[in-house]
Design an enzyme around this catalytic site. Structure first.
Site, short mmCIF file in Angstrom:
data_model
loop_
_atom_site.label_atom_id
_atom_site.label_comp_id
_atom_site.label_asym_id
_atom_site.label_seq_id
_atom_site.Cartn_x
_atom_site.Cartn_y
_atom_site.Cartn_z
CG HIS A 198 5.05 -13.96 -5.61
ND1 HIS A 198 6.30 -13.48 -5.32
CD2 HIS A 198 4.32 -12.88 -6.00
CE1 HIS A 198 6.34 -12.18 -5.52
NE2 HIS A 198 5.15 -11.79 -5.92
CB THR A 234 -9.27 -17.33 -20.53
OG1 THR A 234 -10.11 -17.13 -21.66
CG2 THR A 234 -9.35 -18.77 -20.08
CB CYS A 322 8.90 -4.31 -7.19
SG CYS A 322 7.77 -5.59 -6.63
#
Length: 382
Positions: A198, A234, A322
């Site tokens: 991102h 996965t 963050c």
């Protein structure tokens, strides 16, 4: 009209990224571990994304491991090395992202020794500091390529040359650097490198760790053995496909896009310096990302200024996104030894390829107005 000057926090995905992700969700939704045609189609898409990310970094596709983002990649690199050795010494800087610092503090509790190198007032550490900190039991140096708050570009390539043939691994958190400067793992001489989707106009929730062939990491996740048994689970195929497209487009476009962002940054800075007294830049402007500007404003609280700017249509941030919800001053600016008023008044503006010179001029005018209002209110209260 809203102006987005917070591209270090996240970037708008390229339209091509969103289209590729949608196609993956609707058309190529198989599990790449399956052996039937649906699985083979998904595996081909996974392999293509690995090639695209490797191409961006000048790495072989087999050296690219997909993760959930920069934080996981940093953890995998640092903890994966440490758990192979079980004990030893690590060198990092005191201005690293929390993902790196958190790993190092955790390892200290496990008995590892960690040296935290302080920056100068420009937000830079030196290869000489790394060399002076080396010990016989040093196993890893983790030094970010570009700082997320002040954009300072660290001498990673110089450190890479220093560590060559010394048996010490080198990791760099390049989350802020990729797409904003040349990032070539061969030129840098790194053993591991972290990037995040991102930050390069790709999707959130996906990142990658480059691991040079021959570097042995202890997995952090156990399960089905995906990502060549380094990172089980996965695969996030829409995210990985989107990251691959973002990597390809970034490789093609970054020089022009960075030049544009730098022009907007310089225009904004010139206008702010013309319109606002008591405005200072935190960190040097020479070894700095062209898309980054961290400034403090005398007699103005950064948190209040951010709120006023947002209400007036300009998005910026106080520190790294963050940690911007916390009340503590920036650990980066503190490590740089800045005065208290600069810690309290710091605001980060970060620019992307979509920003324009008109936005820069308009945002500077809005900033000047909001600073004036805040100073007037402070004077009235006083």
């Amino acid at each position: 009209m809203r102006i987005y000057f917070d591209n270090s926090a996240t970037t708008r995905p390229y339209p091509e990224v969103a289209e590729a992700m949608q196609a993956c969700l609707l058309e190529n939704w198989g599990n790449p571990s399956a052996i039937h045609s649906f699985g083979r189609d998904a595996y081909d898409a996974l392999s293509q994304a690995r090639e695209q990310v490797g191409g961006l970094l000048n790495a072989e596709p087999g050296e690219v491991y997909f993760t959930s983002g920069g934080t996981e990649a940093d953890n995998l690199a640092i903890l994966g090395v440490a758990e192979r050795f079980q004990r030893g010494h690590i060198i990092t800087s005191s201005i690293e992202h929390a993902a790196v610092l958190g790993c190092c503090r955790y390892l200290e509790k496990q008995g590892f020794a960690v040296s935290y190198l302080p920056p100068d007032q420009d937000g830079l550490v030196s290869a000489a500091q790394v060399e002076a900190a080396l010990r016989p039991d040093t196993l890893l140096v983790s030094l970010m390529l570009a700082n997320n708050e002040v954009g300072s570009i660290q001498p990673v390539a110089e450190v890479g040359r220093l560590l060559a043939d010394r048996g010490v691994l080198l990791h760099t958190d390049a989350v802020q650097a990729v797409g904003k400067m040349p990032v070539d793992v061969q030129d840098l001489g790194v053993d591991m490198l972290t990037l995040s989707g991102h930050k390069i106009n790709g999707p959130k929730g996906v990142g990658a760790l480059y691991v040079r062939h021959g570097v042995d990491l202890q997995p952090r996740l156990w399960g089905g053995g995906q990502e060549r048994r380094i990172r089980s689970g996965t695969e996030n195929m829409p995210g990985i496909v989107g990251l691959g497209v973002a990597a390809r487009l970034t490789r093609e476009r970054w020089p022009q896009q960075v030049s544009r962002a730098g022009q907007v940054r310089d225009c904004f800075l010139a206008e702010v310096q013309r319109l606002v007294d008591g405005a200072v830049v935190n960190g040097g402007l020479v070894r700095r990302l062209p898309s980054n500007l961290n400034m403090s404003f005398q007699d103005v609280e950064g948190a209040a200024l951010l709120l006023f700017l947002d209400l007036a249509g300009v998005a910026a941030s106080a520190a790294s996104a963050c940690s911007s919800g916390r009340a503590e001053p920036s650990h980066v600016l503190q490590a740089m030894g800045l005065a208290e008023w600069r810690l309290r008044g710091a605001v980060r503006f970060s620019f992307g390829w979509e920003n324009t010179l008109d936005e820069a001029r308009q945002a500077a005018q809005i900033l000047a107005e909001q600073v004036k209002l805040l100073r007037r209110d402070k004077h009235t209260e006083g």
